[in-house]
Design an enzyme around this catalytic site. Structure first.
Site, mmCIF file in Angstrom:
data_model
loop_
_atom_site.group_PDB
_atom_site.id
_atom_site.type_symbol
_atom_site.label_atom_id
_atom_site.label_comp_id
_atom_site.label_asym_id
_atom_site.label_seq_id
_atom_site.Cartn_x
_atom_site.Cartn_y
_atom_site.Cartn_z
ATOM 1 N N HIS A 197 5.404 6.466 11.006
ATOM 2 C CA HIS A 197 6.642 5.679 10.897
ATOM 3 C C HIS A 197 7.894 6.549 10.925
ATOM 4 O O HIS A 197 8.980 6.042 11.245
ATOM 5 C CB HIS A 197 6.644 4.893 9.585
ATOM 6 C CG HIS A 197 6.066 3.526 9.690
ATOM 7 N ND1 HIS A 197 6.420 2.630 10.677
ATOM 8 C CD2 HIS A 197 5.168 2.870 8.902
ATOM 9 C CE1 HIS A 197 5.769 1.490 10.500
ATOM 10 N NE2 HIS A 197 4.992 1.612 9.433
ATOM 11 N N GLU A 233 5.085 -1.512 13.220
ATOM 12 C CA GLU A 233 3.801 -1.540 12.519
ATOM 13 C C GLU A 233 2.605 -1.408 13.455
ATOM 14 O O GLU A 233 1.608 -0.789 13.106
ATOM 15 C CB GLU A 233 3.689 -2.812 11.685
ATOM 16 C CG GLU A 233 4.770 -2.956 10.616
ATOM 17 C CD GLU A 233 4.762 -1.818 9.600
ATOM 18 O OE1 GLU A 233 3.798 -1.020 9.579
ATOM 19 O OE2 GLU A 233 5.718 -1.734 8.820
ATOM 20 N N ASN A 239 9.918 4.877 3.674
ATOM 21 C CA ASN A 239 11.302 5.324 3.495
ATOM 22 C C ASN A 239 11.480 6.725 4.079
ATOM 23 O O ASN A 239 10.691 7.636 3.787
ATOM 24 C CB ASN A 239 11.658 5.362 2.009
ATOM 25 C CG ASN A 239 11.218 4.117 1.271
ATOM 26 O OD1 ASN A 239 11.633 3.025 1.577
ATOM 27 N ND2 ASN A 239 10.342 4.313 0.292
ATOM 28 N N GLU A 283 2.056 6.170 7.439
ATOM 29 C CA GLU A 283 3.447 6.316 6.994
ATOM 30 C C GLU A 283 4.155 7.489 7.668
ATOM 31 O O GLU A 283 5.359 7.420 7.925
ATOM 32 C CB GLU A 283 3.493 6.461 5.471
ATOM 33 C CG GLU A 283 2.820 5.341 4.703
ATOM 34 C CD GLU A 283 3.320 3.955 5.074
ATOM 35 O OE1 GLU A 283 2.530 3.003 5.017
ATOM 36 O OE2 GLU A 283 4.511 3.829 5.451
ATOM 37 N N GLY A 292 0.832 -1.193 0.000
ATOM 38 C CA GLY A 292 0.000 0.000 0.000
ATOM 39 C C GLY A 292 0.865 1.240 0.000
ATOM 40 O O GLY A 292 0.629 2.196 -0.732
ATOM 41 N N ALA A 293 1.919 1.221 0.840
ATOM 42 C CA ALA A 293 2.841 2.343 0.937
ATOM 43 C C ALA A 293 4.080 1.871 1.685
ATOM 44 O O ALA A 293 4.081 0.809 2.314
ATOM 45 C CB ALA A 293 2.192 3.526 1.656
ATOM 46 N N MET A 294 5.164 2.673 1.621
ATOM 47 C CA MET A 294 6.408 2.325 2.304
ATOM 48 C C MET A 294 7.041 3.587 2.876
ATOM 49 O O MET A 294 7.178 4.593 2.197
ATOM 50 C CB MET A 294 7.376 1.649 1.324
ATOM 51 C CG MET A 294 8.746 1.375 1.910
ATOM 52 S SD MET A 294 8.651 0.274 3.348
ATOM 53 C CE MET A 294 10.129 0.778 4.230
#
Length: 1037
Positions: free
Chosen positions: A472, A491, A436, A469, A432-434
C-alpha cells in the site's frame, strides 16, 4: 487496509471503521426567496430528497472460514485490509464438468421464455399508448411549466437554522487544501483532546464560502488570513450540516480565483469510544490499566480528529505537532524533528513535513510503547512498536518488513519516499491492519510473533498482512484512487502483491494455496445477485464502508492474476511501474491503470476494453465446453454464472448482455504435461459462442482454466466430465493440485446451481482416498462439512451422521498417518492441523484421547511449549468440552501476553457445545469486560457454526443491534460479517421470514445494507440446496 484476521486462517477478506451517519430528513428552504450562497452551474442544481434513505453496498472479504478464518482484510479480514471465509457458501471456481444444459448448448429459449416475452410485448405496447397521449412538453428538458414560474432550488438548513450553502455529499472544488499545520493535545486522563489546525488554501473558483468536513468537533474559534499582503486574521461564521459531516465558512467578501488564504480553526473533542477517528485504547501493565490514544481514519474519519477536506482527491502536505506527558511517546507519519518542553511539565513533539497525501492516511499515536529498529540498505529506518511487555515478540515482523520493503523498491523501481517506516501493534484495533503512510497500525495478533508457541499458519498470516500493508505504500499511498468507487485499485493491488511478493521473498511459506482459497471464496460471493461490480458508484459514508469487502480485495487480486498471466510477468511489471511513475502523489481512476499498461511496448491488445468487462459488471462467466471428438473441435459458450435458480430469484436469469473478454488456457489429452510450455494453449473468448479447431488428432479430453488462474468456472458436457472423472480416479497426478481443488470446488458450485447433480459432485470426492495434497483435501472438507452443518441444523442427525461417516471413510487412512507434532514441511503441517481438527470434531479414533492427554499435561504446567503449536487449537477445543477445562482455558486467556495463542484459546472456547458459555462470551466481548470488543464479530461467526450456538448468536444480534451499530457503525466490515455469519446456517422459509422481518423493522438502521440482501440470498440458496438435493444425498450415502 486489511480486514480483521483471526487464528489459524485469517479472515480476508477489509475493513475499515468510521462513525456512520444516518441521513436525516433535511429542512428545506426556497432559494427563490434567498440569495445564492454558492456558485452552481444551472445543470448542476441538485434537489435534496424529502426522505433521505440509506444507500448501500456489500461486504468482506476478507470473511470468516467455516473451520478457520480466511483472509479477506482486508480484509482480507476485517476489518485486509483483510476480507472472510464462510465455507457454508462457497461459490464457484475453476474449470470443471458439466451436464448439457437442458434446452441445449449454452441455454436455449424455453416455453416459459416465450410466454414472458409475449407478456413484455403487451406491456411495451401499453406504455407506448400512454406515452402517445402525454403532452409533448413532458419530454423536454424544461418540462411542462406554467409561464412566469421558476424552479425551486432546495438547500438544507444548518444546525442553527440558517441556509447551508452546499447541498451535495461530495465537497465542492472551488477551494482546495495545500498544507495543514496541525497541533494536537490529547489528555489521557480526561479522555479528551484539543486541536489547532491552520489550513493553507488555494482558490480555484470565485466563492464567498468554504465547505469542508468536521464531525463531533466543537469549534471554539475560526478566523481566516488573507493572502493580499495582510496578516490580519478575520473572524468568520461557521455553519454545520451534520448529515453530511460538513461545515461551511461564510465570508463577507469573495475569494477570487488564484488567491491563497489560511483558515485557522481551534477546537476540542472527546477521544472516541469506538475504533475510528482519534480513539482511546487500553491494556494491562503490572495489574494496572494503561491508556493510549491512536487513530484510524480510513475511510472517512479524519474529520473526527481535525476539520479537513476528507476525500482522497484533496491531497496536501501535513506538519504535525503533538503535546504529550513525559511518560508517553508520540508517533506520526514522518520522523520526529524536535522535542521541546511545554507548560505544566508537558512536551511538544514536532514532526517533519509530510509528502503530499490524502487525509485518510494521516496517523498519530500517543502511548507508552517500546520498539526495535533496523535500517535498510537504502537508509530507511524500520521500527516495530508494541506495549513494553511484548518486546520479545517483535523481531520476526521487523526482519520481514525490511526484506519486503527492499523487494517492493526493486520491483516498482521507485524508492520508498519517507525516511522511516513504523509498524505499531495497537491493543484495540478493529481492522487487521491499516496502511497509514510511514505509520502502519496492526492488531497485536497480526504483528507479534513468538517462535516457540506460534503455529506455521500464524507465521504465514503475519507475513501476508505485512506484505499487504507495505504494498500500500505504493498502491494507495503514492498513487491513490480518486474516489472510493475505485477502492479496488488500492485493495485489489495490495492483495495481489501480498501473494506475489511472498512467493518471491519467502517461498517456503507456500502462500499460493491460500490465494487459491480466497479466489474460491470471493467467487462464491460474486455468483450472487447481491454482488456488485469492482467499480461501483458510492456517495455516502455507509456506501463507502461497504466497499471494503472481498470483491474489492480478492476479486481485484484475482483479475490482476489473470491479467498478469495473459500479458506475461515482464509486461505486467512494466505497466504498473509506468502507472506509478505517471501518477505518483496523485489520484487515478481505473482507466488510468489500463492506459499505462497499453503504453508499454509489445502490448497490442486493447487492455482497457478487455478489463472493463471485468471491472464494470458484476459476477463472472461460466464457460461451457463441448468437445466434438469426431470433428476435432471444441464448442465454447459463455454466460453469467448465478447460483440462485430462476424460480426462486427471477432477477437471476442469465442476462445475454453479460459478456466478458476471457483469456482461456487449456491442455488436451494429446499434450498434457504442465511443465512443457508447448502443451499449454490459449484462446481469447470475446463472443457469446466460439469454436476452437484442434490441430492435434484423436483428442479425447480437454482441461480449461489451468491452475485456476482465470476468474471463471468451466462447465463440461457429459462425456468430457466422465473422462476427467476417470482420470482423477485412475491417475489424479496428471492434473496439478490446484486444478484438482478446482475440480472439487466447481463440481459443488455447479451442483448448487443445478448444472450437474449432487451425485456427480459427490462422485468427484471418491478419488480423495489417493490424495495427499493440502489444497484439494481442504476444499473437499469445506464442501462436505458445509453439507454436514446444513443437515445437522435441520435436525436430521441420522443423515448428518452418515455424512460424517463418509468424511471419515475417505480421509480415515490419512488421519491415521498423522503425528501430534510440528514436524514436516509447511504443507504437511497445514494438512496435519486440518485433518486432526476434523478427526477430533467427529470423535474419530483416538484423536480425542490424545488431545485430552496433551491438554491435561498443559493444564498442570501451563507451559505453551508442551503443546505442538500447529495443533494447540484442536487440543484446547477438546479440553474445553468439559466445564473445568473451559474455565481453565479462560483463566489462562485472561493473563496471557501471547496474542496469537489467545486467538486459538478464544476459538476453542467459542466452539463450546454449552450455549450458556457462548452467550456469556458474547456479552463479555460486547461490554469489553474480559474479552475485547474487537473480537465480537469472530465470536458470533464461530458460535454460529455450532449446533449449540447458531440460534443464540442470531438472538444476540437481534437483541443488541443498536449497541452493535454504535460500536462498529453501519456498513462497516464487522457489521457486514455479523449479519452474514449469524444467518448463514439457516435453511428454512421460517428463518428467512424472520431475518427479513427483523431488518425490515430497522428502516434506516440497516434495511438497505447490501449485507442484508446477501444474507437473505444465502438463506434462499441453502433452502434451494436442501429442496433439490436432500433426497439424492440420502440415496447416495
Amino acid at each position: 487496509m486489511e480486514p480483521g484476521f483471526h487464528s489459524e486462517r485469517a479472515q480476508l477478506p477489509r475493513n475499515m471503521i468510521e462513525n456512520s451517519m444516518f441521513e436525516e430528513e433535511p429542512d428545506v428552504v426556497d432559494l427563490a426567496k434567498e440569495p445564492r450562497l454558492h456558485p452552481l452551474e444551472p445543470d448542476e442544481v441538485e434537489y435534496e430528497p424529502r426522505s433521505s434513505r440509506l444507500l448501500v453496498r456489500g461486504l468482506g472479504e476478507h470473511d470468516l472460514e467455516d473451520d478457520e478464518e480466511d483472509y479477506e482484510s482486508s480484509a482480507r479480514l476485517l476489518g485486509m485490509s483483510f476480507m472472510n471465509r464462510s465455507s457454508s457458501h462457497r461459490n464457484n471456481m475453476a474449470g470443471v464438468y458439466n451436464q448439457e444444459p437442458s434446452g441445449g448448448f449454452c441455454s436455449l429459449s424455453s416455453a416459459r421464455t416465450v410466454l414472458v416475452g409475449a407478456f413484455v410485448v403487451v406491456i411495451i405496447l401499453s406504455i407506448a399508448m400512454v406515452v402517445y397521449f402525454l403532452p409533448k412538453c413532458t419530454f423536454t428538458k424544461e418540462g411542462c411549466h406554467k409561464k412566469n414560474t421558476t424552479l425551486t432550488l432546495v438547500y438544507p438548513l444548518a444546525t442553527n437554522g440558517q441556509v447551508f450553502p452546499w447541498p451535495k455529499v461530495r465537497l465542492p472544488t472551488a477551494v482546495v487544501p495545500v498544507h495543514y499545520d496541525l497541533t494536537l493535545h490529547p489528555n489521557l486522563t480526561t479522555m479528551s483532546f484539543t486541536g489547532i489546525v491552520k489550513i493553507s488554501l488555494l482558490v480555484k473558483e470565485d466563492t464567498n464560502n468554504i465547505t469542508l468536513h468536521s464531525f463531533d468537533l466543537k469549534i471554539t474559534k475560526a478566523t481566516i488570513t488573507s493572502s493580499k499582503g495582510s496578516s490580519q486574521q478575520k473572524d468568520v461564521q461557521i455553519l454545520e450540516y451534520r448529515p453530511h459531516h460538513q461545515i461551511a465558512i461564510k465570508l463577507d467578501s469573495m475569494l477570487l480565483n488564484g488567491e491563497t488564504h489560511i483558515l485557522n480553526l481551534e477546537y476540542s473533542a472527546n477521544l472516541s469510544d469506538g475504533f475510528s477517528g482519534f480513539y482511546k485504547s487500553s491494556y494491562q501493565d503490572k495489574n494496572k490499566t494503561r491508556i493510549l490514544a491512536a487513530t484510524q481514519f480510513e475511510p472517512t474519519s479524519a474529520r473526527n480528529a481535525f476539520p479537513c477536506f476528507d476525500e482522497p482527491a484533496f491531497k496536501a502536505t501535513f506538519s504535525i505537532k503533538i503535546i504529550r506527558e513525559a511518560d508517553h511517546i508520540s508517533l506520526s507519519n514522518t520522523q520526529k524533528d524536535a522535542t521541546t518542553p511545554f507548560a505544566d511539565g508537558l512536551f511538544q513533539d514536532t514532526f517533519a513535513k509530510s509528502v503530499k497525501m490524502s487525509t485518510y492516511l494521516v496517523a498519530f499515536i500517543v502511548a507508552d510503547l517500546k520498539n526495535v529498529s533496523q535500517a535498510t540498505a537504502s537508509g530507511t529506518l524500520v521500527s516495530v512498536y508494541a506495549v513494553p511487555d511484548k518486546m520479545d515478540q517483535m523481531r520476526y515482523a521487523l526482519e520481514s518488513a525490511v526484506k519486503l520493503l527492499k523487494f517492493y523498491e526493486d520491483f516498482f523501481n521507485i524508492s520508498y519516499p519517507l525516511k522511516k517506516l513504523d509498524l505499531v501493534a495497537v491493543p484495540d484495533f478493529e481492522a487487521g491492519a491499516m496502511e497509514n503512510w510511514g505509520l502502519i497500525t496492526f492488531r497485536e495478533a497480526i504483528l507479534l510473533y513468538e517462535e516457540e508457541t506460534a503455529s506455521i499458519l500464524d507465521k504465514q498470516t503475519i507475513s501476508i498482512v505485512i506484505a499487504h500493508e507495505l504494498a500500500h505504500q505504493w498502491f494507495g499511498n503514492l498513487v491513490t484512487m480518486e474516489w472510493w468507487n475505485d477502492l479496488w485499485l488500492n485493495e485489489g493491488f495490495a492483495t495481489f502483491m501480498e501473494y506475489f511478493s511472498l512467493e518471491k521473498v519467502f517461498p517456503k511459506l507456500k502462500v499460493a494455496d491460500r490465494f487459491l482459497t480466497t479466489r474460491f471464496k470471493v467467487m462464491e460471493k460474486d455468483s450472487m445477485n447481491s454482488s456488485h461490480p469492482l467499480s461501483t458508484s458510492v456517495e455516502n459514508v455507509e456506501e463507502i464502508e461497504e466497499m471494503f469487502d472481498s470483491i474489492s480485495y480478492q476479486k481485484g487480486a484475482a483479475i490482476l492474476l489473470m491479467l498478469q498471466g495473459f500479458l506475461g510477468e515482464t509486461v505486467f511489471q512494466k505497466g504498473i511501474e509506468r502507472y506509478l511513475n505517471e501518477h505518483k502523489y496523485g489520484n487515478t481512476k481505473t482507466e488510468d491503470l489500463w492506459n499505462s499498461i497499453i503504453d508499454v511496448k509489445n502490448v497490442d491488445l486493447n487492455v482497457k476494453e478487455m478489463m472493463n468487462t471485468w471491472t464494470l459488471q458484476a459476477g463472472f462467466p461460466m464457460v461451457t465446453v463441448k468437445l466434438d471428438t469426431t470433428a476435432s473441435k471444441i464448442h465454447l459458450c459463455q454466460e453469467r454464472f448465478l447460483r440462485m435458480s430462476v424460480s426462486q430469484e427471477p432477477s437471476s436469469s442469465p442476462d445475454s448482455s453479460y459478456l466478458w473478454h476471457i483469456p482461456l488456457t487449456y491442455i488436451t489429452s494429446s499434450c498434457s504435461d504442465y511443465t512443457q510450455s508447448k502443451c499449454i494453449k490459449t484462446w481469447f473468448l470475446k463472443n457469446k459462442t466460439d469454436i476452437i479447431y484442434l490441430k492435434e488428432p484423436n483428442v479425447t479430453w480437454v482441461k480449461f482454466n489451468l491452475h485456476m488462474n482465470g476468474y471463471y468456472i468451466v462447465h463440461y458436457e457429459e462425456s468430457t466430465f466422465k473422462k476427467l472423472l476417470g482420470l482423477l480416479k485412475n491417475n489424479h497426478l496428471v492434473f496439478s493440485d490446484h486444478d484438482r481443488a478446482a475440480f472439487i470446488n466447481n463440481a459443488f458450485i455447479l451442483a448448487s446451481a443445478g448444472k450437474i447433480t449432487v451425485k456427480q459432485a459427490l462422485s468427484m470426492t471418491k478419488y480423495m482416498k489417493n490424495e495427499n495434497n493440502t489444497a484439494p483435501i481442504s476444499e473437499t472438507l469445506i464442501q462436505l462439512r458445509h453439507i454436514y452443518r446444513l443437515v445437522q441444523k435441520r435436525g436430521m442427525l441420522q443423515l448428518a451422521g452418515r455424512v460424517k461417516k463418509y468424511i471419515i471413510d475417505i480421509f480415515g487412512d490419512l488421519i491415521n498417518n498423522q503425528t501430534w507434532s510440528n514436524n514436516g514441511s509447511l504443507s504437511e503441517r497445514q494438512l496435519r492441523s486440518i485433518l486432526l481438527d476434523v478427526a477430533c470434531d467427529y470423535n474419530y479414533g483416538d484423536c480425542v484421547q490424545k488431545a485430552q492427554g496433551l491438554f491435561t499435561k498443559w493444564e498442570m504446567t501451563k507451559k505453551m511449549s508442551d503443546l505442538p503449536s500447529d495443533l494447540s487449537t484442536t487440543i484446547y477445543s477438546v479440553g474445553a468440552r468439559e466445564v473445568k477445562g473451559w474455565e481453565s482455558v479462560l483463566n489462562v486467556y485472561n493473563s496471557l501476553k501471547l496474542e496469537t495463542e489467545k486467538s486459538k484459546m478464544l476459538r476453542a472456547m467459542t466452539k463450546s457445545s454449552n450455549a450458556k458459555q457462548l452467550i456469556w462470551l458474547m456479552y463479555q466481548s460486547l461490554h469489553h469486560s474480559i474479552i475485547r470488543t474487537q473480537e465480537l464479530p469472530f465470536i458470533l461467526a464461530t458460535a454460529s457454526r455450532t449446533l449449540a450456538g447458531y440460534l443464540p448468536a442470531w438472538d444476540f444480534v437481534k437483541e443488541n443491534w443498536d449497541d452493535l451499530v454504535e460500536k462498529f457503525h453501519l456498513g462497516s466490515f464487522p457489521i457486514q460479517a455479523i449479519i452474514i455469519k449469524t444467518t448463514s446456517q439457516f435453511s428454512t422459509k421460517s428463518h428467512e421470514s424472520e431475518v427479513q422481518t427483523f431488518f425490515d423493522s430497522l428502516m434506516d438502521k440497516g434495511l438497505q445494507l447490501r449485507a442484508v440482501q446477501e444474507a437473505l440470498e444465502i438463506i434462499r440458496l441453502n433452502i434451494q440446496w436442501m429442496d433439490k438435493n436432500l433426497k439424492n444425498l440420502e440415496v447416495w450415502l
